[in-house]
Design a protein around this motif. Sequence first.
Motif, PDB file in Angstrom:
ATOM      1  N   GLU A 250      67.540  63.631  -2.250  1.00  0.00           N
ATOM      2  CA  GLU A 250      66.744  62.419  -2.458  1.00  0.00           C
ATOM      3  C   GLU A 250      67.566  61.142  -2.288  1.00  0.00           C
ATOM      4  O   GLU A 250      67.108  60.158  -1.705  1.00  0.00           O
TER       5      GLU A 250
ATOM      6  N   TYR B  24      66.800  58.109   0.266  1.00  0.00           N
ATOM      7  CA  TYR B  24      66.672  56.738  -0.250  1.00  0.00           C
ATOM      8  C   TYR B  24      67.608  55.797   0.506  1.00  0.00           C
ATOM      9  O   TYR B  24      67.227  54.704   0.912  1.00  0.00           O
TER      10      TYR B  24
ATOM     11  N   ARG C  60      62.368  53.001  -3.723  1.00  0.00           N
ATOM     12  CA  ARG C  60      62.740  54.085  -4.628  1.00  0.00           C
ATOM     13  C   ARG C  60      61.480  54.696  -5.275  1.00  0.00           C
ATOM     14  O   ARG C  60      61.270  55.903  -5.265  1.00  0.00           O
ATOM     15  N   ARG C  61      60.611  53.818  -5.799  1.00  0.00           N
ATOM     16  CA  ARG C  61      59.390  54.293  -6.458  1.00  0.00           C
ATOM     17  C   ARG C  61      58.465  55.021  -5.488  1.00  0.00           C
ATOM     18  O   ARG C  61      57.915  56.068  -5.797  1.00  0.00           O
TER      19      ARG C  61
ATOM     20  N   LYS D 221      59.684  58.520  -4.596  1.00  0.00           N
ATOM     21  CA  LYS D 221      59.431  59.471  -5.692  1.00  0.00           C
ATOM     22  C   LYS D 221      57.957  59.872  -5.728  1.00  0.00           C
ATOM     23  O   LYS D 221      57.606  61.026  -5.913  1.00  0.00           O
TER      24      LYS D 221
ATOM     25  N   ASP E 176      56.217  64.738  -3.804  1.00  0.00           N
ATOM     26  CA  ASP E 176      55.863  65.446  -5.038  1.00  0.00           C
ATOM     27  C   ASP E 176      55.808  66.963  -4.841  1.00  0.00           C
ATOM     28  O   ASP E 176      55.409  67.705  -5.725  1.00  0.00           O
TER      29      ASP E 176
END
Length: 389
Positions: A251, A255, A312-313, A316, A320
């Motif tokens: 991740e 990012y 970043r948000r 995420k 999923d």
Amino acid sequence: MIVHLDADAFFASVEQAANSRLRGKAIAVGGLKRGIIASASYEARRHGVYTPMPTSRALRVCPHLIMVPGDYEKYEHFSRFMFTYAYDFTPEVEITSIDEGYFDMSSNRRVKPEAAAEKIRQAISQSLKIWVSEGVASNKLVSQIASKLHKPRGFVMVEEHREREFLAPLEVKWLPGVGPKMQRTLKTAGLTHIGQLSEMPLDSLRMVSGNRAETLREYACARDPRPVVTTREEAKSYGHQRTFNEDTADEERVYNILRVLADDLIEKMRSEERCARTISVKIRYSDMDEVERSESLEEPSNLAEDFYGPIRRLLKKAWDRRVRLRLARVKFSNIYPGFPIPDLLRAEETRKRNVVQEVLSDVRARYGRRALMRSHDWALAASRRVKSD
Ligand SMILES: [Mg+2]
């Protein structure tokens, strides 16, 4: 022929259209967070308020000024409505920012471009209660300058073969990319008007303006080969994607890559004097399933750091499933003309971040992308090095 449309005092006009109590009054939009005026009504301009200007000074020159906080969602709504009128005349519409766009009228032989422009202007004012200015000319550059020359409610048509004559007496600041800095540089060389630029030998112009000389000269001679790029009923956006060498579950690495992609797009937007309010992140899983998520800032921005948190948000939120990724993409939409102007920013922190962004651009333009790195550039470069060892 190309029509360039540019709404007059767009944010302020939309506020006045939406609220009859603000009509005919000196109002200004923005001001609160950044401390500068983003848009002022013509009534306010008559009292000496202009954009961009610090809010505190605007309130001194015009004490009865009504400050309205920016409602960017509302402006995006009005913008979409406004451009629907152009599609009545041609499918070739390029929306370049929230309140500006080009229409190529060459495919419509039934209506003269100036007649179409007039109808669009009237339709917008009748239905939306806002005014636009328009320029008609044989290329983008000249039509854009023509639209801005006699604001508000301006209409200027430049006939074919008279483009150069039209530009010659105008000040150099009318050319795209000639900001206050470039204007000063040209002035020291005695170049104040576009006509002078068009007559200057290229070699001499290069000594004054460096690698910008060619474009400047072309523009000064009213030459602009850029076509109208149809945006298909959707405003212009800036997007970039990366397919990974091998599918990844890391991740932090994704990012970092998204931030690098965003940095490049921000660079492009800034060079085109634009900023954006909405950012989207799209991922593609190794099984080809795709997910896209987006988020909007309160105000448009062209500072990279404003978008790192959202990236970043969004990553995420989108990622999923416990499946590796094949591709990631960043897209900026809801594009606005480029503010803020750094010198005028009151908020010290924003001003500083703007300086950092500019230094970063300058150094990279001169010495290459790797000359100055942000932490994510560094992290990616380091991981490449480890791999090749
Ligand atoms: Mg405008």
